[in-house]
Design a protein around this motif. Structure first.
Motif, PDB file in Angstrom:
ATOM      1  N   ASP A   1       0.820  -1.224   0.000  1.00 56.78           N
ATOM      2  CA  ASP A   1       0.000   0.000   0.000  1.00 56.78           C
ATOM      3  C   ASP A   1       0.849   1.268   0.000  1.00 56.78           C
ATOM      4  OD1 ASP A   1      -1.834  -2.008   0.570  1.00 56.78           O
ATOM      5  OD2 ASP A   1      -3.135  -0.599   1.642  1.00 56.78           O
TER       6      ASP A   1
ATOM      7  N   LEU B   1      -2.355   6.229  -2.609  1.00 56.51           N
ATOM      8  CA  LEU B   1      -3.740   5.768  -2.604  1.00 56.51           C
ATOM      9  C   LEU B   1      -4.698   6.800  -2.020  1.00 56.51           C
ATOM     10  CD1 LEU B   1      -3.218   2.061  -1.491  1.00 56.51           C
ATOM     11  CD2 LEU B   1      -3.485   2.967  -3.801  1.00 56.51           C
TER      12      LEU B   1
ATOM     13  N   ARG C   1      -8.748  -4.031  -4.332  1.00 57.50           N
ATOM     14  CA  ARG C   1      -8.456  -4.867  -3.162  1.00 57.50           C
ATOM     15  C   ARG C   1      -9.205  -6.182  -3.237  1.00 57.50           C
ATOM     16  NH1 ARG C   1      -5.664  -2.118   0.614  1.00 57.50           N
ATOM     17  NH2 ARG C   1      -5.861   0.158   0.606  1.00 57.50           N
TER      18      ARG C   1
ATOM     19  N   ARG D   1      -6.480  -6.848   0.809  1.00 54.94           N
ATOM     20  CA  ARG D   1      -5.102  -6.634   0.350  1.00 54.94           C
ATOM     21  C   ARG D   1      -5.106  -5.987  -1.033  1.00 54.94           C
ATOM     22  NH1 ARG D   1      -3.495 -12.636   1.624  1.00 54.94           N
ATOM     23  NH2 ARG D   1      -3.870 -12.571   3.864  1.00 54.94           N
ATOM     24  N   LEU D   2      -4.064  -5.224  -1.290  1.00 56.15           N
ATOM     25  CA  LEU D   2      -3.975  -4.495  -2.552  1.00 56.15           C
ATOM     26  C   LEU D   2      -3.316  -5.377  -3.616  1.00 56.15           C
ATOM     27  CD1 LEU D   2      -4.543  -1.550  -3.549  1.00 56.15           C
ATOM     28  CD2 LEU D   2      -2.083  -1.185  -3.335  1.00 56.15           C
TER      29      LEU D   2
END
Lengths: 322, 432
Positions: free
Chosen positions: B126, B131, B143, B147-148
């Motif tokens: 991240d 972001l 996501r 989680r990215l």
């Protein structure tokens, strides 16, 4: 002694000679054929075997509840992929697709036979501009099917030519329903009747004109001539053409896919289903099972057709006849 | 014929071969599932950017600029077909063969879950990306399980295109609710021969999923809830689908609109056949073209989508950049994504291509708003937009949604039947 020993061996060389020659030729033949066999094994045998194997596997598609990740690899599921086709959740879709495949084949091929034979008769007649007529009849067959599908989609769209020609409120050809099924039959007949026409024309050209002259001398009517002379004599060619068309139509994919679009109950065929399962949903196991089933279905239909009607596919009878 | 047969046979064989390829024991990288920290992205050198057909023509400029600044880390653009399904198919195939030919992938927002769950794309840190400067709704689409896995580079939201000339003449304000939309139609459409009230994308394809999801969301419902459970048994879902079904029944949605994808609808709007049209922003420039292709140039405006009791909410479109798990130079890929997502590039891209950016501040830039008057409405649309269900089996979920919406709109099943059957299918697909 020596003579005695030699004596029995004497006639031997004479006898094995043809055998030896045969082995030699056989070896050479095997050698010459082997590249072809290798290619066939690669492009025919390997895909069939691996598709068969795949039909018994399935992907584990439940994501891990914590990480959301999928476990890689496939696992053996026995004949589940096949039983699901007839009893599981997807059975309605599959049986519907099988029904569509079959009705498309029966209707479209029947239409194509009638139109194709008529085309052949026209192309066979001697008249001015025959070459032009022959060429124009064959054009649809030369158009790639996917392109033909898009052209027909254009014709059949809500404000397309088809609706302009037909009186009454516009028919939504490309939506789900009987009209979509009909649109596919029309497009397929347009596309492949020339193929039957072409083969039948070839059959017509080998019929000797003397037979027709004799019929005319006997005062036979045009109908009688057609049914008693033309049809029986082109039958072998016609049957082969029809068999090819049946096999081809059972695998119909591009027309329903491009003309109507996938996911429509009225026009989804088994191949469309297999394609969606494999390419869109990534479920190669069930997709393979569909393909294997279709393979068996086509094989059975071909076998029955050859047995019942005696279609001369390999040309053995024709060779004898000539 | 023989040739045709062989070609078909070859196609079949190819499909089968692909299938065979897919089953060769896949051991994806980082099989130690449960590790929540992303693996280190290293490796510097040339990479590829895999994207759908670049219609704008600006992508190559952006890449050229990067390449001249980083001669040892050149980016090559690999263009895939224009059709989204075909793009996805090629990216999936590349992942299944674990090829390192694809580096940065330009993913449609709805593919994130599938690519992440299969570990076809790498998890991203991240902290490496700005972001917080991006529209929050767009970051959500990147996501999976919090989680990215990707970074949003372009966004898209549906807008209500309406005939401003006719509404103004009748003294009607742009509708905020479906009831107002109906009332406006009843007032205006009868005096306009050949015109119908409303259309969206109703052919049986992804566009119908978008329109159905929007209708349900705009009624205050949802297709899949926060916890991942399908929620189509709700009254709001029923009212949402009924907006579309009643529209067809009453003729407000013309029968032929059921064959519309984006382009068919755009042609109808440009020909003056529609009073209201739910469409993506790309229509703005085309419908305003003064070369004679559009009869409505200068006669329309845009508004946020209407809803049941107030403004509705759009389904979120757009694209995210992700890094293929099998790519070699992941550090370069990461830097390249950072370069592309940066304000400077997004501004240039918006100016040249009118693609909706993800950089929030750009929507409030006076110069840009003057150039693209729909930006203000578009920002509202994206901010309130909801993403389509984020599930691994998205394609199957989408097919089930299309089946339900299509059968209800064509009248072969009732709204209730369609929703009950859809709820059942989604429960088994999401396993909840």
């Amino acid at each position: 002694m020596a003579i005695l020993i030699d004596a029995p061996a004497g006639p031997e060389p004479a006898r094995p000679a043809p055998g030896l020659r045969r082995t030699g030729v056989g070896k050479l033949a095997a050698l010459l054929v082997s590249p072809t066999l290798l290619v066939l094994a690669l492009v025919v045998a390997y895909p069939i075997v691996s598709a068969l194997r795949l039909a018994f596997y399935r992907r584990d598609d439940t994501p891990d509840p914590v990480t959301g990740l999928l476990r890689p690899g496939d696992h053996f599921v026995g004949i589940d992929n096949f039983t699901d086709m007839f009893a599981g959740e997807s059975s309605t879709r599959f049986l519907n697709a099988l029904w569509n495949t079959t009705t498309f084949t029966v209707t479209a091929v029947s239409l194509e036979v009638v139109i194709g034979v008529l085309m052949a008769l026209v192309m066979h007649k001697a008249f001015r501009g025959r070459a032009l007529v022959r060429a124009s009849i064959l054009v649809p067959w030369a158009v790639p099917t996917a392109i033909a599908g898009l052209l027909w989609r254009w014709i059949f769209q809500a404000d397309g030519v088809a609706n302009d020609l037909i009186p009454g409120p516009p028919i939504l050809w490309t939506t789900d329903g009987a009209q979509a099924w009909f649109a596919v039959v029309v497009a397929d007949s347009w596309k492949t009747a020339p193929f039957i026409g072409l083969l039948v024309l070839a059959g017509l050209q080998v019929i000797s004109t003397e037979v027709y002259e004799a019929a005319r001398l006997d005062g036979a009517s045009a109908w009688r001539t057609f049914f008693s002379i033309t049809l029986p004599l082109v039958k072998p060619t016609l049957l082969v053409a029809v068999l090819f068309r049946i096999l081809d139509t059972l695998r119909m994919f591009d027309l329903p896919y491009t003309l109507i679009g996938p996911g429509k109950n009225a026009t989804d065929t088994v191949t469309v289903l297999a394609f969606e399962e494999a390419v869109k949903f990534g479920k190669y196991g069930p997709a393979s099972a569909y393909a294997v089933f279709l393979f068996a279905y086509v094989a059975v239909v071909a076998f029955v057709f050859v047995r019942l009607l005696g279609a001369d596919v390999l040309g053995t009878k024709a060779r004898r006849g000539r | 014929m023989v040739v045709r047969g062989r070609v078909r046979g070859a196609v079949l064989a190819t499909v089968l071969l692909l299938g065979a390829g897919a089953c060769g024991g896949e051991t994806a990288p980082g099989t130690d599932a449960g590790a929540s920290a992303p693996a280190v992205l290293d490796g510097v050198g040339p990479i590829s950017l895999v994207t759908g057909k670049d219609i704008s023509g600006n992508l190559q400029n952006q890449v050229d600029e990067w390449n001249s600044a980083h001669p040892d880390q050149k980016v090559t653009v690999i263009e895939l077909p224009e059709d989204a399904d075909a793009q996805r198919q090629q990216m999936v195939q590349n992942a299944q063969t674990k090829s390192d030919a694809y580096g940065v992938l330009n993913l449609d927002v709805v593919w994130t879950a599938e690519f992440a769950a299969n570990q076809w794309v790498a998890q991203l840190p991240d902290a490496e990306f700005p972001l917080t400067s991006l529209l929050p709704a767009t970051v959500e689409t990147a996501r999976y399980f919090k989680r990215l896995y990707a970074v949003p580079t372009t966004s898209d939201g549906g807008l209500l295109f309406y005939r401003k000339d006719l509404l103004d003449a009748a003294g009607v304000a742009p509708p905020k609710t479906w009831a107002e939309l109906s009332a406006a139609c009843e007032k205006i459409v009868p005096s306009q021969p050949g015109m119908s009230c409303y259309a969206g994308q109703f052919e049986k394809y992804e566009g119908l999923t978008v329109n159905f999801t929007e209708a349900v969301n705009s009624a205050g419902g949802s297709v899949v809830g926060e916890d991942g459970k399908p929620t189509l048994g709700s009254e709001q879902a029923r009212q949402g689908l009924n907006f579309l079904v009643d529209g067809v029944k009453s003729g407000k949605i013309a029968q032929k609109a059921r064959t519309f994808k984006e382009e068919e609808g755009r042609r109808a709007f440009q020909a003056g056949e529609l009073l209201f049209h739910r469409q993506w922003p790309y229509q703005y420039a085309k419908a305003n073209a003064t070369d004679g292709s559009s009869t409505v140039a200068g006669k329309f405006a845009v508004a946020p989508l209407p809803g049941l009791t107030g403004p509705g909410s759009s389904a979120l479109g757009g694209h995210n950049f992700a890094i293929s798990s099998f790519a070699k130079n992941k550090k370069t890929a990461l830097d390249f994504i950072r370069y592309m997502v940066d304000e400077k590039q997004q501004r240039a891209n918006l100016e040249k291509t009118s693609q909706a950016p993800t950089w929030a501040a750009l929507y409030d830039d006076p110069a840009l708003v003057a150039k693209f008057p729909y930006l203000t409405q578009l920002k509202k649309s994206i901010e309130t937009a909801k993403k389509r269900p984020s599930v691994v089996k998205y394609q199957e979920v989408s097919s089930a949604i299309q089946e339900a919406a299509y059968s209800a709109m064509s009248g072969t099943s009732t709204t209730e039947q369609a929703l009950t059957s859809l709820q059942g299918k989604l429960e088994s697909l999401t396993g909840k």
